[in-house]
Design a protein around this motif. Structure first.
Motif, PDB file in Angstrom:
ATOM      1  N   ALA A  81     -38.167 -13.336  -8.840  1.00 29.98           N
ATOM      2  CA  ALA A  81     -39.336 -12.976  -8.319  1.00 29.98           C
ATOM      3  C   ALA A  81     -39.011 -11.277  -8.158  1.00 29.98           C
ATOM      4  CB  ALA A  81     -39.533 -13.735  -7.075  1.00 29.98           C
ATOM      5  N   GLU A  82     -37.805 -10.998  -7.760  1.00 31.46           N
ATOM      6  CA  GLU A  82     -37.402  -9.665  -7.471  1.00 31.46           C
ATOM      7  C   GLU A  82     -37.510  -8.888  -8.982  1.00 31.46           C
ATOM      8  OE1 GLU A  82     -33.653  -9.975  -5.097  1.00 31.46           O
ATOM      9  OE2 GLU A  82     -34.852 -10.236  -3.282  1.00 31.46           O
ATOM     10  N   MET A  83     -36.676  -9.337  -9.637  1.00 34.24           N
ATOM     11  CA  MET A  83     -36.729  -8.923 -11.138  1.00 34.24           C
ATOM     12  C   MET A  83     -38.311  -8.396 -11.233  1.00 34.24           C
ATOM     13  SD  MET A  83     -34.003  -7.842 -12.286  1.00 34.24           S
ATOM     14  CE  MET A  83     -34.362  -7.848 -14.162  1.00 34.24           C
ATOM     15  N   ARG A  84     -39.146  -9.381 -11.231  1.00 33.47           N
ATOM     16  CA  ARG A  84     -40.781  -9.277 -11.788  1.00 33.47           C
ATOM     17  C   ARG A  84     -41.050  -8.104 -11.101  1.00 33.47           C
ATOM     18  NH1 ARG A  84     -42.529 -15.568 -12.264  1.00 33.47           N
ATOM     19  NH2 ARG A  84     -41.885 -15.778 -14.394  1.00 33.47           N
ATOM     20  N   ARG A  85     -40.981  -7.984  -9.523  1.00 36.13           N
ATOM     21  CA  ARG A  85     -41.467  -6.673  -8.714  1.00 36.13           C
ATOM     22  C   ARG A  85     -40.834  -5.553  -9.338  1.00 36.13           C
ATOM     23  NH1 ARG A  85     -40.937 -10.546  -4.536  1.00 36.13           N
ATOM     24  NH2 ARG A  85     -39.054  -9.626  -3.939  1.00 36.13           N
ATOM     25  N   LEU A  86     -39.569  -5.418  -9.427  1.00 36.32           N
ATOM     26  CA  LEU A  86     -39.126  -4.170  -9.972  1.00 36.32           C
ATOM     27  C   LEU A  86     -39.537  -3.836 -11.393  1.00 36.32           C
ATOM     28  CD1 LEU A  86     -36.924  -2.077  -9.315  1.00 36.32           C
ATOM     29  CD2 LEU A  86     -35.246  -3.610 -10.719  1.00 36.32           C
ATOM     30  N   ILE A  87     -39.626  -4.646 -12.433  1.00 39.30           N
ATOM     31  CA  ILE A  87     -40.340  -4.496 -13.684  1.00 39.30           C
ATOM     32  C   ILE A  87     -41.812  -3.979 -13.682  1.00 39.30           C
ATOM     33  CG2 ILE A  87     -40.919  -5.378 -15.904  1.00 39.30           C
ATOM     34  CD1 ILE A  87     -38.358  -7.144 -15.832  1.00 39.30           C
ATOM     35  N   GLY A  88     -42.476  -4.645 -12.503  1.00 39.85           N
ATOM     36  CA  GLY A  88     -43.674  -4.180 -12.394  1.00 39.85           C
ATOM     37  C   GLY A  88     -43.999  -2.742 -12.135  1.00 39.85           C
ATOM     38  N   ILE A  89     -42.923  -2.534 -11.195  1.00 43.77           N
ATOM     39  CA  ILE A  89     -42.912  -0.769 -10.673  1.00 43.77           C
ATOM     40  C   ILE A  89     -42.814  -0.038 -11.872  1.00 43.77           C
ATOM     41  CG2 ILE A  89     -42.028   0.772  -9.166  1.00 43.77           C
ATOM     42  CD1 ILE A  89     -41.157  -1.413  -7.244  1.00 43.77           C
ATOM     43  N   LEU A  90     -41.697  -0.629 -12.805  1.00 40.87           N
ATOM     44  CA  LEU A  90     -41.130   0.453 -13.974  1.00 40.87           C
ATOM     45  C   LEU A  90     -42.134   0.599 -15.051  1.00 40.87           C
ATOM     46  CD1 LEU A  90     -37.523  -0.481 -13.939  1.00 40.87           C
ATOM     47  CD2 LEU A  90     -38.511   1.413 -13.051  1.00 40.87           C
ATOM     48  N   ARG A  91     -42.880  -0.400 -15.343  1.00 40.42           N
ATOM     49  CA  ARG A  91     -43.814  -0.517 -16.313  1.00 40.42           C
ATOM     50  C   ARG A  91     -45.199  -0.231 -15.842  1.00 40.42           C
ATOM     51  NH1 ARG A  91     -42.844  -5.480 -20.243  1.00 40.42           N
ATOM     52  NH2 ARG A  91     -44.168  -4.226 -21.443  1.00 40.42           N
ATOM     53  N   ASP A  92     -45.878   0.661 -16.690  1.00 38.38           N
ATOM     54  CA  ASP A  92     -47.551   0.981 -16.425  1.00 38.38           C
ATOM     55  C   ASP A  92     -47.974  -0.370 -17.034  1.00 38.38           C
ATOM     56  OD1 ASP A  92     -47.150   4.254 -17.242  1.00 38.38           O
ATOM     57  OD2 ASP A  92     -46.595   3.316 -15.439  1.00 38.38           O
TER      58      ASP A  92
ATOM     59  N   ILE B 120     -28.451 -23.229  -6.719  1.00 34.51           N
ATOM     60  CA  ILE B 120     -28.741 -22.364  -8.167  1.00 34.51           C
ATOM     61  C   ILE B 120     -30.188 -22.159  -8.152  1.00 34.51           C
ATOM     62  CG2 ILE B 120     -28.300 -22.290 -10.503  1.00 34.51           C
ATOM     63  CD1 ILE B 120     -25.692 -23.681 -10.012  1.00 34.51           C
ATOM     64  N   ARG B 121     -31.048 -23.201  -8.061  1.00 32.66           N
ATOM     65  CA  ARG B 121     -32.332 -22.870  -8.507  1.00 32.66           C
ATOM     66  C   ARG B 121     -33.102 -21.870  -7.486  1.00 32.66           C
ATOM     67  NH1 ARG B 121     -37.383 -24.500  -7.007  1.00 32.66           N
ATOM     68  NH2 ARG B 121     -38.900 -24.712  -8.626  1.00 32.66           N
ATOM     69  N   GLU B 122     -32.833 -22.276  -6.052  1.00 31.80           N
ATOM     70  CA  GLU B 122     -33.476 -21.182  -5.194  1.00 31.80           C
ATOM     71  C   GLU B 122     -32.974 -19.865  -5.470  1.00 31.80           C
ATOM     72  OE1 GLU B 122     -33.029 -20.317  -0.168  1.00 31.80           O
ATOM     73  OE2 GLU B 122     -32.145 -22.278  -1.229  1.00 31.80           O
ATOM     74  N   ASN B 123     -31.718 -19.448  -5.677  1.00 29.86           N
ATOM     75  CA  ASN B 123     -31.496 -18.021  -5.886  1.00 29.86           C
ATOM     76  C   ASN B 123     -31.900 -17.799  -7.361  1.00 29.86           C
ATOM     77  OD1 ASN B 123     -29.116 -16.828  -4.073  1.00 29.86           O
ATOM     78  ND2 ASN B 123     -28.771 -19.186  -4.232  1.00 29.86           N
ATOM     79  N   SER B 124     -32.116 -18.502  -8.405  1.00 29.52           N
ATOM     80  CA  SER B 124     -32.860 -18.143  -9.600  1.00 29.52           C
ATOM     81  C   SER B 124     -34.214 -17.841  -9.442  1.00 29.52           C
ATOM     82  CB  SER B 124     -32.740 -19.241 -10.478  1.00 29.52           C
ATOM     83  OG  SER B 124     -31.222 -19.571 -10.778  1.00 29.52           O
ATOM     84  N   VAL B 125     -34.911 -18.442  -8.471  1.00 30.85           N
ATOM     85  CA  VAL B 125     -36.224 -18.287  -8.372  1.00 30.85           C
ATOM     86  C   VAL B 125     -36.547 -16.834  -7.628  1.00 30.85           C
ATOM     87  CG1 VAL B 125     -38.244 -18.989  -7.166  1.00 30.85           C
ATOM     88  CG2 VAL B 125     -37.029 -20.611  -8.306  1.00 30.85           C
ATOM     89  N   ASP B 126     -35.710 -16.524  -6.477  1.00 24.59           N
ATOM     90  CA  ASP B 126     -35.763 -15.446  -5.756  1.00 24.59           C
ATOM     91  C   ASP B 126     -35.527 -14.168  -6.611  1.00 24.59           C
ATOM     92  OD1 ASP B 126     -36.490 -16.940  -3.490  1.00 24.59           O
ATOM     93  OD2 ASP B 126     -34.396 -17.073  -2.665  1.00 24.59           O
TER      94      ASP B 126
ATOM     95  N   SER C 221     -22.457 -22.614  -9.553  1.00 25.04           N
ATOM     96  CA  SER C 221     -22.393 -23.420 -10.851  1.00 25.04           C
ATOM     97  C   SER C 221     -20.866 -23.579 -11.143  1.00 25.04           C
ATOM     98  CB  SER C 221     -23.051 -22.274 -12.090  1.00 25.04           C
ATOM     99  OG  SER C 221     -22.347 -21.237 -12.214  1.00 25.04           O
ATOM    100  N   THR C 222     -20.064 -22.904 -10.862  1.00 26.55           N
ATOM    101  CA  THR C 222     -18.666 -23.261 -11.123  1.00 26.55           C
ATOM    102  C   THR C 222     -18.163 -24.346 -10.427  1.00 26.55           C
ATOM    103  OG1 THR C 222     -18.127 -20.868 -11.307  1.00 26.55           O
ATOM    104  CG2 THR C 222     -16.352 -22.242 -10.846  1.00 26.55           C
ATOM    105  N   ALA C 223     -18.723 -24.574  -9.085  1.00 24.03           N
ATOM    106  CA  ALA C 223     -18.530 -25.823  -8.226  1.00 24.03           C
ATOM    107  C   ALA C 223     -18.949 -26.973  -8.849  1.00 24.03           C
ATOM    108  CB  ALA C 223     -18.829 -25.396  -6.616  1.00 24.03           C
TER     109      ALA C 223
ATOM    110  N   ALA D  79     -27.760  -8.711  -7.666  1.00 27.95           N
ATOM    111  CA  ALA D  79     -26.190  -9.266  -7.399  1.00 27.95           C
ATOM    112  C   ALA D  79     -26.126 -10.260  -6.580  1.00 27.95           C
ATOM    113  CB  ALA D  79     -25.309  -8.115  -6.986  1.00 27.95           C
ATOM    114  N   ASN D  80     -26.637 -10.322  -5.346  1.00 33.64           N
ATOM    115  CA  ASN D  80     -26.371 -11.359  -4.274  1.00 33.64           C
ATOM    116  C   ASN D  80     -26.897 -12.804  -4.927  1.00 33.64           C
ATOM    117  OD1 ASN D  80     -25.949 -12.473  -2.006  1.00 33.64           O
ATOM    118  ND2 ASN D  80     -28.129 -12.409  -1.329  1.00 33.64           N
ATOM    119  N   HIS D  81     -28.163 -12.790  -5.527  1.00 38.04           N
ATOM    120  CA  HIS D  81     -28.222 -14.142  -6.149  1.00 38.04           C
ATOM    121  C   HIS D  81     -27.553 -14.563  -7.406  1.00 38.04           C
ATOM    122  CE1 HIS D  81     -31.793 -14.016  -3.685  1.00 38.04           C
ATOM    123  NE2 HIS D  81     -32.434 -12.704  -4.220  1.00 38.04           N
ATOM    124  N   LEU D  82     -27.234 -13.683  -8.052  1.00 43.17           N
ATOM    125  CA  LEU D  82     -26.452 -13.917  -9.470  1.00 43.17           C
ATOM    126  C   LEU D  82     -24.954 -14.320  -9.023  1.00 43.17           C
ATOM    127  CD1 LEU D  82     -27.500 -11.224 -12.101  1.00 43.17           C
ATOM    128  CD2 LEU D  82     -28.400 -13.664 -11.892  1.00 43.17           C
TER     129      LEU D  82
END
Length: 395
Positions: A241-252, A232-238, A213-215, A203-206
């Motif tokens: 990366a966090e989404m990938r880590r979370l998905i890696g935990i959830l999926r075998d 925007i790019r910095e928050n998108s990359v971060d 983006s509005t600005a 949520a923080n990054h989005l």
């Protein structure tokens, strides 16, 4: 109003009919239990033996539905059979009534009947021996025990096994039900935990992406747009990366299955720097020892992170204060931001952030408060969480 008797069980009907036909067969071939000159036989005509037989067969129809009444009437029929030449089938059906009275009767009757039949057996053994002074009197006691006490004891044993089996089955069903409830609660708790982690990490990054983006879209300034796109790019990359880590935990078997290191209070500085990059004027004040329980550090980090995200979306212009202090065995986090009337938030929100913070604090048995209040600098929105360190050590 007539009382409707319960319908007999089909097996009881078979037993009754079978006993009746067997008794008639023995009577037809002239096979009786006693001879006509037996002193105990008071009624000589052979057909009279059929009366107790028919009554006993009728009692067999009630062996499950009315076992007590069936045993009482069967006792009278057996006594009447003793006054005739006697039928072996009548005696056999009486033993079945004693067995059924213990097996299907009330718990009180099931306890009393073995004692009563045992006492009758003892009396039938002692009294003939004492009266006749002959060992043959023991045969009367043995026959009485075979007809009364043996089926009663057998019924008691079978009933105990049946009750034990029912109790074990109920216990197994209760255990399975409790296991299913525990599984459901565990799944629900895990889903809530993952929802909190997903919200707090992304949520923080989005929110920062939505605001910048509005600005970039609203200002016709190449320099401002370039700075906004950089954020925007910095928050998108971060965030990715966090989404990938979370998905890696959830999926075998997908990527990095090991969970990322849990954030600690040492990362508050980087968190505040990121908030400043996103446009917040943040002041950080900390006063705590090292080596605090990991669950407490993670909860405080996420609470500060979500509070800064909310300040980015909703706060009025001004300084945001973040304070973390250790006092009296507790760790307290306080985030205050300028509070004023805004036409609309800078980025949309669902309200799940406050719910997640409150859940985190509740899991560690702490206290949580969030709302507007007055301060020397004006009206602010304050978030306070107090977490006992002892609960964090046991979590």
């Amino acid at each position: 109003m007539a009382v409707r008797l319960p319908r007999p069980h089909r097996d009881d009907v078979r037993i009754s009919v079978g006993g009746l036909l067997g008794g008639f067969a023995l009577w037809g071939v002239g096979l009786f239990s006693r001879t006509p000159d037996d002193p105990i036989s008071l009624v000589d005509p052979g057909w009279v033996v059929l009366i107790p037989l028919v009554v006993m067969a009728g009692c067999e129809l009630m062996r499950r539905t009315r076992p007590r009444a069936a045993l009482l009437i069967g006792t009278v029929a057996l006594t009447a059979d003793l006054l005739t030449r006697g039928s072996l089938v009548t005696v056999v059906m009486f033993t079945d009534l004693v067995y059924a009275a213990v097996l299907y009767g009330s718990p009180g009757a099931a306890r009393r009947i073995p004692w009563i039949t045992g006492l009758i057996t003892v009396i039938a053994t002692v009294w003939p021996v004492a009266a006749w002074r002959k060992p043959e009197g023991l045969l009367i006691g043995a026959f009485t025990g075979l007809v009364t006490f043996t089926p009663a004891a057998t019924g008691w044993i079978v009933r105990n096994h049946r009750d034990t089996a029912i109790a074990e089955r109920l216990r197994a069903e209760q255990t399975a039900l409790l296991a299913e409830m525990d599984r459901t609660q565990a799944v629900t708790a895990e889903r809530a935990r993952m929802a909190r982690e997903l919200h707090d990490m992304v949520a923080n990054h989005l929110s920062a992406i939505a605001i910048h983006s509005t600005a970039a879209l609203s200002l016709d300034d190449p320099t401002t747009s370039k700075e906004a796109l950089s954020v925007i790019r910095e928050n998108s990359v971060d965030g990715l990366a966090e989404m990938r880590r979370l998905i890696g935990i959830l999926r075998d078997g997908s990527g990095d299955r090991e969970p990322a290191a849990a954030p600690t209070l040492d990362g508050l500085g980087s968190l505040v720097d990121s908030a400043r990059t996103n446009g917040l004027d943040v002041v950080l004040e900390t006063d705590h020892a090292d080596g605090l329980p990991a669950p407490v550090e993670l909860a405080v980090y996420r609470i500060v992170q979500e509070s800064l995200t909310n300040a980015l979306k909703h706060a009025s212009p001004g300084a945001v204060t973040v304070g973390v202090a250790q006092r009296d065995g507790c760790l307290t986090a306080c985030v205050s931001s300028p509070y004023g009337d805004r036409d609309e938030p800078r980025a949309p929100g669902s309200g799940a952030g406050l719910v997640g913070m409150r859940e985190r604090v509740a899991l560690l048995h702490g206290t949580f408060e969030a709302g507007p209040e007055d301060s020397p600098t004006g009206k602010v929105w304050a978030v306070r969480a107090t977490l006992p360190l002892s609960q964090g050590e046991s979590a």
